[in-house]
Design a protein around this motif. Sequence first.
Motif, short mmCIF file in Angstrom:
data_model
loop_
_atom_site.label_atom_id
_atom_site.label_comp_id
_atom_site.label_asym_id
_atom_site.label_seq_id
_atom_site.Cartn_x
_atom_site.Cartn_y
_atom_site.Cartn_z
N PHE A 96 0.82 -1.23 0.00
CA PHE A 96 0.00 0.00 0.00
C PHE A 96 0.84 1.26 0.00
CE2 PHE A 96 0.39 -1.06 4.55
CZ PHE A 96 0.85 0.14 5.06
N TRP A 97 2.02 1.21 0.62
CA TRP A 97 2.80 2.45 0.71
C TRP A 97 3.35 2.92 -0.63
CZ3 TRP A 97 4.19 -1.91 3.72
CH2 TRP A 97 5.32 -2.63 3.32
N ASP A 98 3.34 2.03 -1.62
CA ASP A 98 3.73 2.48 -2.96
C ASP A 98 2.55 3.10 -3.71
OD1 ASP A 98 6.34 1.75 -2.66
OD2 ASP A 98 6.21 -0.10 -3.85
N GLU A 99 1.34 2.95 -3.19
CA GLU A 99 0.16 3.38 -3.96
C GLU A 99 -0.72 4.40 -3.25
OE1 GLU A 99 -0.31 -0.44 -6.89
OE2 GLU A 99 -1.55 -0.46 -5.10
N TRP A 100 -0.60 4.51 -1.95
CA TRP A 100 -1.43 5.48 -1.24
C TRP A 100 -0.77 6.86 -1.26
CZ3 TRP A 100 -2.95 2.53 3.92
CH2 TRP A 100 -3.83 1.49 3.59
N ASP A 101 -1.63 7.87 -1.12
CA ASP A 101 -1.11 9.24 -1.03
C ASP A 101 -0.40 9.44 0.30
OD1 ASP A 101 -2.21 9.85 -3.44
OD2 ASP A 101 -4.06 10.68 -2.59
N GLY A 102 0.54 10.33 0.28
CA GLY A 102 1.17 10.74 1.52
C GLY A 102 2.31 9.83 1.94
N ARG A 103 2.98 10.29 2.98
CA ARG A 103 4.16 9.59 3.46
C ARG A 103 3.75 8.45 4.41
NH1 ARG A 103 7.04 14.37 5.13
NH2 ARG A 103 7.05 14.99 2.94
N SER A 104 4.50 7.37 4.35
CA SER A 104 4.24 6.24 5.26
C SER A 104 5.47 5.96 6.12
CB SER A 104 3.93 4.97 4.46
OG SER A 104 2.76 5.13 3.70
N ILE A 105 5.19 5.56 7.36
CA ILE A 105 6.26 5.07 8.23
C ILE A 105 5.95 3.58 8.45
CG2 ILE A 105 7.42 5.32 10.47
CD1 ILE A 105 7.48 7.95 9.03
N ILE A 106 6.85 2.72 8.04
CA ILE A 106 6.59 1.28 8.07
C ILE A 106 7.68 0.62 8.92
CG2 ILE A 106 6.33 -0.81 6.67
CD1 ILE A 106 4.24 1.36 6.02
N VAL A 107 7.28 0.04 10.04
CA VAL A 107 8.27 -0.54 10.95
C VAL A 107 8.01 -2.02 11.20
CG1 VAL A 107 9.37 -0.35 13.23
CG2 VAL A 107 8.47 1.71 12.11
N ASN A 108 8.97 -2.84 10.82
CA ASN A 108 9.01 -4.25 11.22
C ASN A 108 7.90 -5.11 10.61
OD1 ASN A 108 10.31 -6.34 12.67
ND2 ASN A 108 8.82 -6.17 14.32
N VAL A 109 7.50 -4.84 9.39
CA VAL A 109 6.54 -5.73 8.72
C VAL A 109 7.32 -6.92 8.16
CG1 VAL A 109 4.83 -5.97 6.89
CG2 VAL A 109 5.06 -3.78 8.09
N PRO A 110 6.96 -8.15 8.56
CA PRO A 110 7.67 -9.32 8.07
C PRO A 110 7.67 -9.40 6.54
CG PRO A 110 6.34 -9.94 9.95
CD PRO A 110 5.97 -8.51 9.61
N SER A 111 8.70 -10.02 6.00
CA SER A 111 8.83 -10.29 4.56
C SER A 111 8.89 -9.03 3.70
CB SER A 111 7.69 -11.19 4.08
OG SER A 111 7.85 -12.47 4.62
N THR A 112 9.42 -7.94 4.24
CA THR A 112 9.57 -6.73 3.42
C THR A 112 11.05 -6.35 3.27
OG1 THR A 112 9.25 -5.22 5.30
CG2 THR A 112 7.29 -5.86 4.03
N TYR A 113 11.92 -7.34 3.35
CA TYR A 113 13.37 -7.14 3.16
C TYR A 113 13.76 -7.63 1.78
CZ TYR A 113 18.39 -8.00 3.75
OH TYR A 113 19.75 -8.02 3.60
N PRO A 114 14.64 -6.97 1.05
CA PRO A 114 15.29 -5.69 1.40
C PRO A 114 14.38 -4.50 1.07
CG PRO A 114 16.07 -6.52 -0.72
CD PRO A 114 15.09 -7.53 -0.22
N VAL A 115 14.60 -3.40 1.80
CA VAL A 115 13.78 -2.21 1.55
C VAL A 115 14.21 -1.56 0.24
CG1 VAL A 115 13.43 -1.77 4.00
CG2 VAL A 115 15.34 -0.67 2.81
#
Length: 425
Positions: A96-115
């Motif tokens: 969602f953070w690639d598609e929603w408006d505005g800035r996102s802070i995303i901390v420690n969501v599994p399986s999202t490595y590498p950023v």
Amino acid sequence: MSESGRTVIIGLDGVPYGMLKGFADSGVMPNTGKLIKEGIFRQMHSSVPEVSSVAWSCMITGKNPGEHGTYGFMDLVPGSYKMKFPNFTDLKAAPFWDEWDGRSIIVNVPSTYPVRQMNGVHISGFVSIDFDKSVHPQSLIPELQKLDYRLDVNSELAHKNMDLFLQDVDNTLAARVKAGRYLWDYTDWQTFMFVFTGTDRLMHFLWDAYEDTGHKYHYLFCDHFKKIDKAIGEMAEKAGDGDLIVMVSDHGFERLDYDVYLNFALMEHGLLYFADGVGLNNISEGTKAFVLDPGRVYVNYKDKYPCGTVEESESEALLSELEALFGSLEVDGRKVVRDMYRKEQLYSGPYVDSAPDLILVGDDGFNLKGSVKAEQLASRGVFTGKHTQDTAFLVVSGAFDETVLPEVPTVSDVRGIIEKNTSRA
Ligand SMILES: [Zn+2]
């Protein structure tokens, strides 16, 4: 429903509905209790299979595995029996953070490595290997190191010294909460997502301590949830009136009675053979099917795998045979498998071809395993808790419209629920 309202997504990895309700009611998690009272609280279904890599991928993309391509903690390299470890690069749908408006802070969501490049901050979760590839923007790394931020708990400790392990789980939580506090004010944001993952680790090793109030570690187990609740209270407090707060778990948990080795059953019934030692890479002629964790059954199709033997025309008869075999498995006089699905019942989209052909969900207490080394159908190991498919939870609180909530939501619905409540779709 406010367009300017922000969204706070709080993840509690693996926490089952019943446990959250119990802790909210008994006062272990008073802040969570308040969110539940002010909002709605539902039991939620996880993905099938009910593993974190699949479930969180469903949550952040709003898609099913047939669309995002992740079916397990490990997946097969197409056209082979080789295993690979799918990471964020393999995810075929956008978070969602690639598609929603505005800035996102995303901390420690599994399986999202590498950023990778995104609008805001992203610190990846389990499994993150290299710190440099786990943090965006990289300029945050010194601050995170100052806070003693850790990418994961050291689960190895649990095998050696439970006290040290619990200390490590708490220390990891404390540093992560400090980082969350820092990032809350670091920049303006529209979405703040923070996932607690020590919960899953605790429940694998210490489910018995949760159930047994006289257990040596019962107090410390509950205390970890108290600390999490404090952090939740802080976030809820700082969120504004027009903000939406969503709390979720990716799957549930329950007591583990037995690990059940499905490949052992296949070998016993002459459906799986190995040459030169047991191992998926040594699958040999005559093999009809094999299993990957947790209950993913693959038909050894002729044009799909190196030693494939099954023709498309034999498929239906074989699937029926497999369903009969797995459906009749018993341990201690109890049925092992609760649900069985053909892949077309669960998945749709461009990546269905790499899906398992039959997917099994274990009955109460039975943890389905794909290991090929087992010398018996079932055994007990060091873990006392296991994942469940149907007891995840969803809490929605703050500014929201209840009519957009499915009666029994699944992890793939979460993103859509938020979009409908924030005009982000
Ligand atoms: Zn787990």
